[in-house]
Design a protein around this motif. Structure first.
Motif, PDB file in Angstrom:
ATOM      1  N   ALA A  55       0.811  -1.218   0.000  1.00  8.77           N
ATOM      2  CA  ALA A  55       0.000   0.000   0.000  1.00  8.77           C
ATOM      3  C   ALA A  55       0.841   1.263   0.000  1.00  8.77           C
ATOM      4  N   GLY A  56       1.982   1.282   0.644  1.00  6.30           N
ATOM      5  CA  GLY A  56       2.774   2.486   0.745  1.00  6.30           C
ATOM      6  C   GLY A  56       3.776   2.679  -0.369  1.00  6.30           C
ATOM      7  N   SER A  57       3.930   1.710  -1.256  1.00  5.95           N
ATOM      8  CA  SER A  57       4.961   1.818  -2.283  1.00  5.95           C
ATOM      9  C   SER A  57       4.450   2.567  -3.506  1.00  5.95           C
ATOM     10  N   ALA A  58       5.381   3.003  -4.331  1.00  5.48           N
ATOM     11  CA  ALA A  58       5.027   3.741  -5.537  1.00  5.48           C
ATOM     12  C   ALA A  58       4.422   2.790  -6.576  1.00  5.48           C
ATOM     13  N   PRO A  59       3.487   3.281  -7.369  1.00  2.00           N
ATOM     14  CA  PRO A  59       2.881   2.419  -8.369  1.00  2.00           C
ATOM     15  C   PRO A  59       3.878   2.050  -9.458  1.00  2.00           C
ATOM     16  N   ALA A  60       3.703   0.861 -10.016  1.00  2.00           N
ATOM     17  CA  ALA A  60       4.603   0.388 -11.057  1.00  2.00           C
ATOM     18  C   ALA A  60       4.394   1.171 -12.346  1.00  2.00           C
ATOM     19  N   SER A  61       3.195   1.599 -12.584  1.00  2.00           N
ATOM     20  CA  SER A  61       2.914   2.371 -13.792  1.00  2.00           C
ATOM     21  C   SER A  61       1.743   3.311 -13.510  1.00  2.00           C
ATOM     22  N   TYR A  62       1.548   4.227 -14.421  1.00  2.00           N
ATOM     23  CA  TYR A  62       0.432   5.150 -14.252  1.00  2.00           C
ATOM     24  C   TYR A  62      -0.894   4.404 -14.360  1.00  2.00           C
ATOM     25  N   ARG A  63      -0.915   3.379 -15.192  1.00  2.00           N
ATOM     26  CA  ARG A  63      -2.149   2.591 -15.347  1.00  2.00           C
ATOM     27  C   ARG A  63      -2.510   1.907 -14.030  1.00  2.00           C
ATOM     28  N   ALA A  64      -1.517   1.345 -13.339  1.00  2.00           N
ATOM     29  CA  ALA A  64      -1.781   0.699 -12.051  1.00  2.00           C
ATOM     30  C   ALA A  64      -2.269   1.733 -11.036  1.00  2.00           C
ATOM     31  N   TYR A  65      -1.661   2.920 -11.066  1.00  2.00           N
ATOM     32  CA  TYR A  65      -2.094   3.996 -10.169  1.00  2.00           C
ATOM     33  C   TYR A  65      -3.544   4.362 -10.434  1.00  2.00           C
ATOM     34  N   ARG A  66      -3.897   4.529 -11.718  1.00  2.00           N
ATOM     35  CA  ARG A  66      -5.275   4.894 -12.066  1.00  2.00           C
ATOM     36  C   ARG A  66      -6.252   3.821 -11.642  1.00  2.00           C
ATOM     37  N   GLN A  67      -5.880   2.557 -11.811  1.00  2.00           N
ATOM     38  CA  GLN A  67      -6.778   1.472 -11.410  1.00  2.00           C
ATOM     39  C   GLN A  67      -7.025   1.488  -9.914  1.00  2.00           C
ATOM     40  N   ARG A  68      -5.972   1.682  -9.114  1.00  9.61           N
ATOM     41  CA  ARG A  68      -6.155   1.738  -7.660  1.00  9.61           C
ATOM     42  C   ARG A  68      -6.954   2.963  -7.256  1.00  9.61           C
ATOM     43  N   ARG A  69      -6.701   4.099  -7.890  1.00  7.77           N
ATOM     44  CA  ARG A  69      -7.438   5.324  -7.580  1.00  7.77           C
ATOM     45  C   ARG A  69      -8.924   5.157  -7.904  1.00  7.77           C
ATOM     46  N   ASP A  70      -9.212   4.574  -9.072  1.00  8.40           N
ATOM     47  CA  ASP A  70     -10.607   4.362  -9.459  1.00  8.40           C
ATOM     48  C   ASP A  70     -11.296   3.365  -8.537  1.00  8.40           C
ATOM     49  N   GLN A  71     -10.576   2.314  -8.127  1.00  8.24           N
ATOM     50  CA  GLN A  71     -11.149   1.325  -7.211  1.00  8.24           C
ATOM     51  C   GLN A  71     -11.469   1.984  -5.873  1.00  8.24           C
ATOM     52  N   GLN A  72     -10.561   2.824  -5.387  1.00  2.00           N
ATOM     53  CA  GLN A  72     -10.800   3.524  -4.121  1.00  2.00           C
ATOM     54  C   GLN A  72     -12.012   4.441  -4.240  1.00  2.00           C
ATOM     55  N   ALA A  73     -12.152   5.129  -5.362  1.00  2.83           N
ATOM     56  CA  ALA A  73     -13.307   6.006  -5.562  1.00  2.83           C
ATOM     57  C   ALA A  73     -14.597   5.196  -5.578  1.00  2.83           C
ATOM     58  N   ARG A  74     -14.573   4.027  -6.206  1.00  2.00           N
ATOM     59  CA  ARG A  74     -15.774   3.170  -6.221  1.00  2.00           C
ATOM     60  C   ARG A  74     -16.123   2.715  -4.813  1.00  2.00           C
ATOM     61  N   TRP A  75     -15.108   2.344  -4.007  1.00  6.15           N
ATOM     62  CA  TRP A  75     -15.366   1.923  -2.629  1.00  6.15           C
ATOM     63  C   TRP A  75     -15.962   3.063  -1.819  1.00  6.15           C
ATOM     64  N   GLU A  76     -15.436   4.269  -2.001  1.00  7.16           N
ATOM     65  CA  GLU A  76     -15.953   5.413  -1.255  1.00  7.16           C
ATOM     66  C   GLU A  76     -17.382   5.741  -1.656  1.00  7.16           C
ATOM     67  N   ARG A  77     -17.687   5.686  -2.948  1.00  6.73           N
ATOM     68  CA  ARG A  77     -19.071   5.931  -3.381  1.00  6.73           C
ATOM     69  C   ARG A  77     -20.009   4.868  -2.833  1.00  6.73           C
ATOM     70  N   ARG A  78     -19.550   3.599  -2.819  1.00 10.80           N
ATOM     71  CA  ARG A  78     -20.388   2.522  -2.301  1.00 10.80           C
ATOM     72  C   ARG A  78     -20.632   2.713  -0.803  1.00 10.80           C
ATOM     73  N   TYR A  79     -19.584   3.105  -0.073  1.00  8.35           N
ATOM     74  CA  TYR A  79     -19.745   3.325   1.366  1.00  8.35           C
ATOM     75  C   TYR A  79     -20.742   4.448   1.621  1.00  8.35           C
ATOM     76  N   ARG A  80     -20.613   5.538   0.873  1.00 12.01           N
ATOM     77  CA  ARG A  80     -21.533   6.664   1.057  1.00 12.01           C
ATOM     78  C   ARG A  80     -22.970   6.259   0.735  1.00 12.01           C
ATOM     79  N   ARG A  81     -23.132   5.402  -0.241  1.00  9.34           N
ATOM     80  CA  ARG A  81     -24.465   4.943  -0.618  1.00  9.34           C
ATOM     81  C   ARG A  81     -25.045   4.005   0.443  1.00  9.34           C
ATOM     82  N   GLU A  82     -24.208   3.117   1.000  1.00 11.26           N
ATOM     83  CA  GLU A  82     -24.702   2.123   1.949  1.00 11.26           C
ATOM     84  C   GLU A  82     -24.778   2.633   3.388  1.00 11.26           C
TER      85      GLU A  82
END
Length: 95
Positions: A55-82
């Motif tokens: 979790a604390g390390s730098a992303p291997a690529s920008y694509r991996a960073y975007r995927q983790r960022r988007d996943q985190q945003a989906r989790w936050e939206r789901r939490y706010r909804r639930e």
């Protein structure tokens, strides 16, 4: 950095023959080193189960960073909804 911590642990163990509290400090330092200090060790498991970097390390690529960022945003939206009551409470508190 790892050799410095290991050296400190060895010194604390040697000095601990006269003061046993130092052994406890060495054990605590060893625990902290193995739990948080080693980078790239994979000790932190990701909840998605994908064997990505820790979790604390730098992303291997920008694509991996975007995927983790988007996943985190989906989790936050789901939490706010639930959990709308908790979300409103956090909004009132200013978090």
């Amino acid at each position: 950095m790892g050799t410095l911590i290991i050296s400190a642990i060895v010194v604390l163990i040697i000095m601990g023959f006269k003061n046993s509290v130092l052994w406890l400090v060495a054990a605590g330092l060893l625990f902290v080193y193995f739990r948080y200090g080693r980078t790239g060790s994979g000790t932190a498991t990701s909840s998605s189960g994908g064997g990505g970097p820790a979790a604390g390390s730098a992303p291997a690529s920008y694509r991996a960073y975007r995927q983790r960022r988007d996943q985190q945003a989906r989790w936050e939206r789901r939490y706010r909804r639930e959990h709308p009551v908790e979300t409103r409470r956090q909004d009132r508190r200013g978090q």
